[in-house]
Design a protein around this motif. Sequence first.
Motif, short mmCIF file in Angstrom:
data_model
loop_
_atom_site.label_atom_id
_atom_site.label_comp_id
_atom_site.label_asym_id
_atom_site.label_seq_id
_atom_site.Cartn_x
_atom_site.Cartn_y
_atom_site.Cartn_z
N UNK A 54 0.94 -1.26 -0.03
CA UNK A 54 -0.26 0.01 -0.13
C UNK A 54 0.90 1.22 -0.14
N UNK A 55 2.01 1.28 0.64
CA UNK A 55 2.96 2.37 0.83
C UNK A 55 3.59 2.73 -0.60
N UNK A 56 3.88 1.44 -1.44
CA UNK A 56 4.54 1.79 -2.65
C UNK A 56 3.81 2.40 -3.69
N UNK A 57 2.30 1.98 -3.64
CA UNK A 57 1.35 2.12 -4.86
C UNK A 57 1.17 3.64 -4.22
N UNK A 58 0.64 3.89 -3.29
CA UNK A 58 0.50 5.34 -2.80
C UNK A 58 1.67 6.40 -3.29
N UNK A 59 2.92 5.92 -2.80
CA UNK A 59 4.18 6.60 -3.32
C UNK A 59 4.17 6.86 -4.51
N UNK A 60 3.90 5.79 -5.72
CA UNK A 60 3.94 5.90 -7.05
C UNK A 60 2.80 7.02 -7.59
N UNK A 61 1.73 6.85 -6.91
CA UNK A 61 0.75 7.66 -7.41
C UNK A 61 0.85 9.21 -7.18
N UNK A 62 1.45 9.37 -5.97
CA UNK A 62 2.04 10.77 -5.51
C UNK A 62 3.04 11.29 -6.44
N UNK A 63 4.06 10.53 -6.86
CA UNK A 63 5.12 10.99 -7.78
C UNK A 63 4.58 11.19 -9.33
N UNK A 64 3.53 10.43 -9.55
CA UNK A 64 3.05 11.00 -10.84
C UNK A 64 2.14 12.24 -10.68
N UNK A 65 1.59 12.12 -9.74
CA UNK A 65 0.66 13.65 -9.40
C UNK A 65 1.83 14.87 -9.28
N UNK A 66 2.82 14.70 -8.92
CA UNK A 66 3.96 15.80 -8.80
C UNK A 66 4.51 16.01 -10.51
N UNK A 67 4.56 15.25 -11.11
CA UNK A 67 4.82 15.15 -12.41
C UNK A 67 3.85 16.14 -13.25
N UNK A 68 2.50 15.70 -13.02
CA UNK A 68 1.51 16.34 -13.54
C UNK A 68 1.18 17.65 -13.12
N UNK A 69 1.51 18.17 -12.05
CA UNK A 69 1.69 19.32 -11.53
C UNK A 69 2.59 20.44 -11.86
N UNK A 70 3.74 19.75 -12.27
CA UNK A 70 4.98 20.65 -12.86
C UNK A 70 4.88 20.57 -14.17
N UNK A 71 4.10 19.86 -14.94
CA UNK A 71 3.69 19.93 -16.54
C UNK A 71 4.85 19.04 -17.24
N UNK A 72 5.20 18.09 -16.35
CA UNK A 72 6.33 17.06 -17.18
C UNK A 72 5.86 15.90 -17.42
N UNK A 73 4.59 15.58 -17.08
CA UNK A 73 4.14 14.34 -17.30
C UNK A 73 3.81 13.87 -18.72
N UNK A 74 4.43 12.95 -19.43
CA UNK A 74 4.25 12.28 -20.59
C UNK A 74 4.37 10.79 -20.47
N UNK A 75 4.44 10.20 -21.71
CA UNK A 75 4.43 8.68 -21.99
C UNK A 75 5.74 8.22 -21.30
#
Length: 638
Positions: A54-75
């Motif tokens: 549970x901690x690993x999947x929550x940390x992964x989702x938080x990391x992707x959310x930070x990329x989206x917030x920075x505008x750097x999220x892509x494939x």
Amino acid sequence: MGARWARCVALSLAWAACAAAPAGSPPAPPPDTPCDPLLLKRPPPMPPNVREYEAAVAQTARALSELVEQGAADEARAAALARAAARAPLHPPPAAVALGAPQLHLGVLYISDPPRLIVFQQNNSATLQQFWRTLASAWNASLVLWSNAWYSCEGNPGWWGGTAAARGAGPVRAAAAIFRRIPALPCEESMYEWLGGPPLCDPVTTDCEAMPTENEEQRLQYRCKCSSGHWHPGGGGLAWLSGATLADTGQLNCTPCGLGSHPAACLAEAYRASLLAANLAGMLLCLVIGFIIFKKRKCKAVAMGMWTVLEVVLLGAMLMYGSAASQYISDARWRCVAGAWLRELGFVACYGSVVLRLWVLLAEFRTRKAHRWTPRDSEVLRIVAAMVLGAACYLAAFTATAACDEDASAGCARAAWHHVTAAAELLLLAAGLRIAHAARNANVPFQERGWLAAALWSEGVCGVAWRAAALVGAAPERSALAAAARAHLSSGAALACVLAPRLWHGYRARSLAQEVSRRGPAEGFGAEGEEEPTSEEVRAELKRLYVQLEIMRNQTLRRDNPHISKRRGGRKPPHRRFSLQKKGSREKALQARRGGKNKASSQSVVEASEAGDASRTPEDSVCSIEGPSHYTDGDTLA
């Protein structure tokens, strides 16, 4: 921009390869038609390290959310994040990782064996739909969700299960899911069509597991064995029996363990029954000792130790025995909650009372030369009740936030809860040892201070060893044997160190009394059959005797005496002065008016009276209805 350029280059290379192919070459054969996935109705067993998942999947989702917030999220970055999450040190290791941000039309799935990256917009086949559904299930949830298991033909066919979480808010929200492979699952009705019919084993007395096979005609097979606490009369059922074997021998039906059962098959059940009997015997022992203390509450050995506090100690020991007995509750959730509540409430009641008893001994030791103040039983019980109430509030928070797992093999709660609870227990024990050290010079009957300190030291060593085993990875919270051993060490130390000296003193006094009655008082024993008292005990007994004689003498003087006022101090009405007369009083003025008649004799009587009354206060007068308000050592020791 770089991703689009790479896609264009790939399409150009593919077009060039097609153009360079010979005209007469046959087209590539179409791929095999994938099988339909099988979604089960029951959730799969949780992994042993469910909290780490549970901690690993929550940390992964938080990391992707930070990329989206920075505008750097892509494939490309999402694929790199998925590969990094697939290499997380989990057991079992992640077999696939999915990431998604719908507002950016971003969705990737990375399968580790064989390594393959799948983009949602390019591949949304029926075999992958359950992966995307698991990822989307956590979008509107704030907690980590676990999906039901399903059979998939993607890659290596087999059972899959996953957990998903979403983090962030609004336009920066992102979701992640980690999937694992499951080798076998309990049989259920939705599998019967793939198994070729219902399994040939009793669903009540046997355990059935379904496993994937490499046979395309029958993708699942099953195996059965007797459940825990059951055995087969023919000697079989101890090991797994495949469906092909059961097709030849017939349906497997097992018998509950009991008299005449197979010793090897029912050894584990007998072992569990013996541990449960030991825990219940400890609870019964606490009840019996509590009844004995209540019957002997007026005896010297019990009354001097606050018999109500001793009863609370026994109640706490019984609750700790009950926490070990609760490990045999079948439901994992109730087993988790009951074990935590009984253990902590029992610990606070038992060792909290021990610490408070040491505090009472220290208070008596420090006030022995001043105005004596001793905490009463009611005050100690109120403090114990406050401590138990605080522990109940903590356990309520534990029950509300620590979601206990349904699977019996998983841990009851996060390791942080157990570490915090153990730290609080050790702090209470350390406070008790500090008080015991402060009262080390106190002269306490029955060597009570030393025995109470020994009980605290024993429990402290046991608690430290318990936490050390948990840090190493032994996880003693899951073992019924470890729980029983801890309960017997904790409760046994309290019972042995708190009650054994008092019970031995009572037994010794009774033995001496019997010896006196047999040999006679002239052969070296006292009339009451007690041990030889120390000088401090003799001095205290004489002081008590002299005080009692003084009180009885004053009561005898006051009994039915009409000349003594019933008011405190024997005070008279205002027109009748008592003892101390101020200068120029009415009596002296009367003598002066008489002209000095019998002046010499009267003056000598008055001076003698004043000299005798100057050292006595109204409260110390023998005419007081309540007697002297205090007695000094000089008055009592004569």
